[in-house]
Design an enzyme around this catalytic site. Structure first.
Site, PDB file in Angstrom:
ATOM      1  NE  ARG A 104      -1.702  -2.406   2.719  1.00  0.00           N
ATOM      2  CZ  ARG A 104      -1.894  -3.675   2.361  1.00  0.00           C
ATOM      3  NH1 ARG A 104      -2.993  -4.021   1.756  1.00  0.00           N
ATOM      4  NH2 ARG A 104      -1.007  -4.612   2.636  1.00  0.00           N
ATOM      5  CB  THR A 105       3.467   2.535   2.278  1.00  0.00           C
ATOM      6  OG1 THR A 105       2.684   2.141   3.405  1.00  0.00           O
ATOM      7  CG2 THR A 105       4.102   3.876   2.546  1.00  0.00           C
ATOM      8  NE  ARG A 157       7.299   0.692   4.920  1.00  0.00           N
ATOM      9  CZ  ARG A 157       6.056   0.213   4.846  1.00  0.00           C
ATOM     10  NH1 ARG A 157       5.846  -1.029   4.460  1.00  0.00           N
ATOM     11  NH2 ARG A 157       5.031   0.993   5.138  1.00  0.00           N
ATOM     12  CE  LYS A 198      26.571  -4.035  -6.419  1.00  0.00           C
ATOM     13  NZ  LYS A 198      26.859  -3.063  -7.486  1.00  0.00           N
ATOM     14  CG  HIS A 243       3.827   4.190   8.616  1.00  0.00           C
ATOM     15  ND1 HIS A 243       3.960   4.992   7.497  1.00  0.00           N
ATOM     16  CD2 HIS A 243       3.394   2.982   8.164  1.00  0.00           C
ATOM     17  CE1 HIS A 243       3.613   4.290   6.429  1.00  0.00           C
ATOM     18  NE2 HIS A 243       3.265   3.080   6.798  1.00  0.00           N
TER      19      HIS A 243
HETATM   20  C1  NCD Z   1       1.912  -1.017   8.161  1.00  0.00           C
HETATM   21  C2  NCD Z   1       3.402  -0.843   8.288  1.00  0.00           C
HETATM   22  O1  NCD Z   1       4.151  -1.115   7.333  1.00  0.00           O
HETATM   23  O2  NCD Z   1       3.808  -0.397   9.342  1.00  0.00           O
HETATM   24  N1  NCD Z   1       1.493  -1.209   6.841  1.00  0.00           N
HETATM   25  C3  NCD Z   1       1.219  -0.091   6.092  1.00  0.00           C
HETATM   26  O3  NCD Z   1       2.075   0.733   5.851  1.00  0.00           O
HETATM   27  N2  NCD Z   1      -0.040   0.071   5.673  1.00  0.00           N
HETATM   28  C4  NCD Z   1       1.325  -1.977   9.106  1.00  0.00           C
HETATM   29  C5  NCD Z   1       1.891  -3.346   9.211  1.00  0.00           C
HETATM   30  O4  NCD Z   1       2.787  -3.753   8.452  1.00  0.00           O
HETATM   31  O5  NCD Z   1       1.412  -4.079  10.089  1.00  0.00           O
END
Ligand code: NCD
Length: 308
Positions: free
Chosen positions: A58-59, A108, A87, A136
Site C-alpha cells: 500500500r505505502t 522505508r 553490497k 509511520h
Molecule cells: C503497516 C506498516 O508497514 O507499518 N502497513 C502499512 O504501511 N499500511 C502496518 C503493518 O505492516 O502491520
C-alpha cells in the site's frame, strides 16, 4: 500560515494543527479532483524516488500512484537486495546518490531513526514511509483523514488501538497525531506488547485520557474508532513468543454485537488474522477505504513539500 514547502516528514508529532488542517484540506481537494477524473500536473517535471528496504504494498504503490496522478515520474527501489545496500553501501551514500536523481525521496527502512538520518544527508525532502518500530507519519495522516471521512469529526471520539502496540509504528504515529484533538484513548494489547511508556506519558502530559487493558470485548461498547493491528512478526527475536501472541485478538462480527451502530473499524493492513472476513461486509468496516485514502493524502503531501 501553515507551509510545508521543502520540509521533511519524519514524525507524526512534527505537525502543527494548522499544518494538519492544510494537509486534510488539500487531500480532500485532490480526492474530489480524482472523482471528477481531472488530469493534474502539479508535479510535472518532478521525479519521486521510493526506496523500500522493508516489504510494502500500500505505502509504496499509493505514493507512486499519487506522484503519477500529479503528473510526476517515479524511480523506485522496491527491494533492498536489488540495490547497492546489499553490497554494503551506507544509507548516507545511497541518499546522497539518489539526491542526484530525484526531487523527493520516500524511504522505508528497518531501523528506527533511518528517515531522520536520511534527511540529514540531503537537502531534498525526505518522507518517512516507516522506520522500523518507530514512526509511520504518512499513514497516520491518512488514518486521520479516514476518521474525518467516516465519522465527520475527531474531537471527543473514543479511539481504541488494538494489537501490537509495542512494535507497531502506525499506532505510535497515530497516538501522537490524535493527541492534539481531544480524543479519548483505549489501548488494548497483551501485556508483552503494550504501548511504549514514553508515548503513554506524552499523551497524559497533554491531558489525554488513556485507558490500558488486554480486554478487547470490554472496550468495544464505548468505542467510536476501532483500530486493529497486526502482531509484527518481523520485530520478534523469539519465534515462540510470536507464536504465543499472534492470535491474541481476532475481531469477529459476533464480537461487534454490543458496538455502537456508528463504529468505524480500521486496520493499516496487511491483516493476517486480526479481523475475520465476516466483518468486511459491515458498513463501518473502513479498512479498504482507508487504504484508498492513501492516494489523495500522499498527493497532498507530495504537492505541499514541493519546493516553490
Ligand atoms: C503497516 C506498516 O508497514 O507499518 N502497513 C502499512 O504501511 N499500511 C502496518 C503493518 O505492516 O502491520
Amino acid at each position: 500560515m501553515a507551509r510545508l514547502s521543502s520540509k521533511d516528514v519524519l514524525r507524526a508529532d512534527q505537525f502543527s494543527v494548522d499544518e494538519v488542517a492544510l494537509i486534510m484540506e488539500t487531500a480532500r481537494g485532490f480526492a474530489d479532483a480524482l472523482a471528477r477524473g481531472d488530469v493534474l500536473d502539479r508535479m510535472r517535471g518532478k521525479i519521486l524516488s521510493t526506496l523500500f528496504y522493508e516489504p510494502s504494498t500500500r505505502t509504496r504503490l499509493s505514493f507512486e500512484a499519487a506522484m503519477e496522478r500529479l503528473g510526476g515520474k517515479v524511480v523506485s527501489v522496491a527491494e533492498a537486495k536489488s540495490s547497492s545496500a546489499a553490497k554494503g553501501e551506507s544509507l548516507h551514500d545511497t541518499i546522497k546518490t539518489v539526491e542526484g536523481y530525484a526531487d523527493v525521496i520516500v524511504l522505508r527502512h528497518p531501523q528506527i531513526g533511518a528517515a531522520a538520518e536520511a534527511a540529514d544527508a540531503t537537502h531534498r525532502p525526505v518522507l518517512n514511509a516507516g522506520d522500523g518500530a518507530g514512526q509511520h507519519p504518512t499513514q497516520s495522516l491518512l488514518d486521520l483523514y479516514t476518521i474525518l471521512e467516516e465519522q465527520g469529526r475527531v474531537e471527543g471520539l473514543t479511539v481504541t488501538l488494538v494489537g501490537d502496540l509495542k512494535h507497531g509504528r502506525t499506532v505510535h504515529s497515530l497516538a501522537d497525531l490524535l493527541a492534539n484533538y481531544g480524543v479519548c484513548f483505549r489501548f488494548v494489547a497483551p501485556d508483552a506488547l503494550r504501548m511504549p511508556s514514553e508515548i503513554v506519558e506524552r499523551l497524559r502530559a497533554k491531558g489525554i485520557t488513556v485507558d490500558e487493558s488486554s480486554d478487547l470485548a470490554a472496550a468495544i461498547p464505548e468505542t467510536d474508532v476501532l483500530y486493529m493491528t497486526r502482531i509484527q512478526r518481523e520485530r520478534f527475536e523469539d519465534p515462540a513468543e510470536y507464536d504465543r501472541l499472534k492470535d491474541a485478538f481476532v475481531l469477529t462480527r459476533a464480537m461487534l454485537e454490543p458496538a455502537k451502530d456508528s463504529i468505524t473499524i480500521m486496520h493499516p493492513l496487511p491483516r493476517v488474522n486480526e479481523i475475520a472476513t465476516d466483518v468486511d461486509g459491515l458498513p463501518g468496516a473502513a479498512y479498504f477505504r482507508q487504504a484508498a485514502n492513501g492516494v489523495p493524502v500522499r498527493m497532498a503531501l507530495l504537492s505541499l513539500v514541493k519546493r516553490e
